[in-house]
Enzyme design. Sequence first.
Site, PDB file in Angstrom:
ATOM      1  N   SER A 140      -4.546  -7.159  -1.145  1.00 13.57           N
ATOM      2  CA  SER A 140      -4.625  -5.966  -2.003  1.00 13.57           C
ATOM      3  C   SER A 140      -6.079  -5.749  -2.382  1.00 13.57           C
ATOM      4  O   SER A 140      -6.888  -6.697  -2.379  1.00 13.57           O
ATOM      5  CB  SER A 140      -3.807  -6.197  -3.271  1.00 13.57           C
ATOM      6  N   TYR A 153      -1.408 -11.316 -10.601  1.00  8.32           N
ATOM      7  CA  TYR A 153      -1.341 -10.658  -9.289  1.00  8.32           C
ATOM      8  C   TYR A 153      -2.730 -10.662  -8.628  1.00  8.32           C
ATOM      9  O   TYR A 153      -2.865 -11.020  -7.449  1.00  8.32           O
ATOM     10  CB  TYR A 153      -0.826  -9.223  -9.468  1.00  8.32           C
TER      11      TYR A 153
HETATM   12  P1  NAI Z   1       7.841  -3.238  -1.724  1.00 10.79           P
HETATM   13  O1  NAI Z   1       8.279  -3.754  -3.048  1.00 10.79           O
HETATM   14  O2  NAI Z   1       8.490  -2.012  -1.188  1.00 10.79           O
HETATM   15  O3  NAI Z   1       7.909  -4.349  -0.596  1.00 10.79           O
HETATM   16  C1  NAI Z   1       7.817  -5.717  -0.820  1.00 10.79           C
HETATM   17  C2  NAI Z   1       8.918  -6.360  -0.019  1.00 10.79           C
HETATM   18  O4  NAI Z   1       8.813  -7.768  -0.130  1.00 10.79           O
HETATM   19  C3  NAI Z   1      10.289  -5.951  -0.545  1.00 10.79           C
HETATM   20  O5  NAI Z   1      11.108  -5.614   0.547  1.00 10.79           O
HETATM   21  C4  NAI Z   1      10.765  -7.205  -1.229  1.00 10.79           C
HETATM   22  O6  NAI Z   1      12.160  -7.317  -1.270  1.00 10.79           O
HETATM   23  C5  NAI Z   1      10.108  -8.259  -0.351  1.00 10.79           C
HETATM   24  N1  NAI Z   1      10.074  -9.553  -1.016  1.00 10.79           N
HETATM   25  C6  NAI Z   1       9.573  -9.849  -2.237  1.00 10.79           C
HETATM   26  N2  NAI Z   1       9.789 -11.130  -2.525  1.00 10.79           N
HETATM   27  C7  NAI Z   1      10.442 -11.664  -1.450  1.00 10.79           C
HETATM   28  C8  NAI Z   1      10.960 -12.935  -1.170  1.00 10.79           C
HETATM   29  N3  NAI Z   1      10.868 -13.947  -2.039  1.00 10.79           N
HETATM   30  N4  NAI Z   1      11.569 -13.143   0.028  1.00 10.79           N
HETATM   31  C9  NAI Z   1      11.705 -12.137   0.919  1.00 10.79           C
HETATM   32  N5  NAI Z   1      11.248 -10.885   0.677  1.00 10.79           N
HETATM   33  C10 NAI Z   1      10.630 -10.659  -0.489  1.00 10.79           C
HETATM   34  O7  NAI Z   1       6.284  -2.999  -1.877  1.00 10.79           O
HETATM   35  P2  NAI Z   1       5.109  -2.783  -0.807  1.00 10.79           P
HETATM   36  O8  NAI Z   1       4.161  -1.907  -1.501  1.00 10.79           O
HETATM   37  O9  NAI Z   1       5.632  -2.402   0.516  1.00 10.79           O
HETATM   38  O10 NAI Z   1       4.493  -4.254  -0.761  1.00 10.79           O
HETATM   39  C11 NAI Z   1       4.193  -4.954   0.425  1.00 10.79           C
HETATM   40  C12 NAI Z   1       2.942  -5.772   0.224  1.00 10.79           C
HETATM   41  O11 NAI Z   1       1.856  -4.880   0.003  1.00 10.79           O
HETATM   42  C13 NAI Z   1       2.985  -6.716  -0.977  1.00 10.79           C
HETATM   43  O12 NAI Z   1       2.426  -7.956  -0.613  1.00 10.79           O
HETATM   44  C14 NAI Z   1       2.080  -6.009  -1.999  1.00 10.79           C
HETATM   45  O13 NAI Z   1       1.476  -6.920  -2.877  1.00 10.79           O
HETATM   46  C15 NAI Z   1       1.085  -5.340  -1.082  1.00 10.79           C
HETATM   47  N6  NAI Z   1       0.359  -4.207  -1.681  1.00 10.79           N
HETATM   48  C16 NAI Z   1       1.018  -3.043  -2.020  1.00 10.79           C
HETATM   49  C17 NAI Z   1       0.300  -2.006  -2.590  1.00 10.79           C
HETATM   50  C18 NAI Z   1       0.945  -0.706  -2.977  1.00 10.79           C
HETATM   51  O14 NAI Z   1       0.294   0.105  -3.656  1.00 10.79           O
HETATM   52  N7  NAI Z   1       2.157  -0.409  -2.577  1.00 10.79           N
HETATM   53  C19 NAI Z   1      -1.137  -2.118  -2.851  1.00 10.79           C
HETATM   54  C20 NAI Z   1      -1.720  -3.358  -2.418  1.00 10.79           C
HETATM   55  C21 NAI Z   1      -0.988  -4.362  -1.857  1.00 10.79           C
END
Ligand code: NAI
Length: 255
Positions: A140, A153
């Site tokens: 991130s 975070y």
């Molecule tokens: P999201 O919440 O839609 O996706 C995250 C996914 O990871 C979800 O499907 C969730 O169920 C899964 N997950 C979480 N813990 C888990 C576990 N213990 N076991 C299996 N699956 C698990 O959010 P997004 O935005 O797609 O996030 C993806 C990555 O991007 C994350 O690492 C987040 O930190 C990073 N990110 C997102 C940003 C944003 O603005 N959306 C900005 C910077 C980084």
Amino acid sequence: MSFAGRVVIVTGASSGIGAATAVEFAKQGAKVALVGRNEANLKATETSCKAANNKVELLPIIADVTVDAERVVKETVDKLGQLDVLVNNAGIAETGHILDIEVEHFDRVLNTNLRAVFLLTKYAAPHLIKTQGSIVNVSSVAGLRSFANLSVYCTSKAALDQFTRCIALDLAPHKVRVNSVNPGVIITDIYKHMGMTKEQYAKFLEDCKATHALGRVGEAKEVADSILFLASDKSSFITGATLPIDGGRHAMCPR
Ligand code: NAI
């Protein structure tokens, strides 16, 4: 950027950046292990991948990355034959001020964003060495810059960036590359998962026009495209990099 015949693991594939990444790999002919905890949501990603490429080979794995890392890697290699790319995307974000946050908050975020990545990397590495594959970690802009009320975070992502660089050095002699993408604000459900209301989210997105140099937030596909680039032979001389996908946010400084 063909991934024909290559085997890719995408964690957190059931939504947001993970789902978009799985679809882009499917388009490019990869065999994709879709890792997530929610069966119905994983099914939706399977449907999107098949809509993008009706011949795609998919392996849905219902798993929690904090407990099932070894099984995720084993099931992928047993069923798809090898491992070429590991995308450590699953992550969680929680806000909180140091005067209020509990140690459980710290444990949850570090367990998911860092410890699970360590475990997946450890179990995947021997297989990636065989294919001279690569790892892409989803970090991130919060790993590169500091934000109030987001200390845990930010710390998890900064540690992930350092882990990326160190493992890049560990695995470089084996011709395995390791990189991170560092997204700015991307439209996904992560903010809903953090507890933002619809109104708070709308205001947040409006404020983001000023906090991102390009004057807008990003889309999941824009991150997925960079993940595919870093996983592909097109980036064959890049390792240990942390690539901001953030509309210039990391370069800004208030004055
Ligand atoms: P999201 O919440 O839609 O996706 C995250 C996914 O990871 C979800 O499907 C969730 O169920 C899964 N997950 C979480 N813990 C888990 C576990 N213990 N076991 C299996 N699956 C698990 O959010 P997004 O935005 O797609 O996030 C993806 C990555 O991007 C994350 O690492 C987040 O930190 C990073 N990110 C997102 C940003 C944003 O603005 N959306 C900005 C910077 C980084």
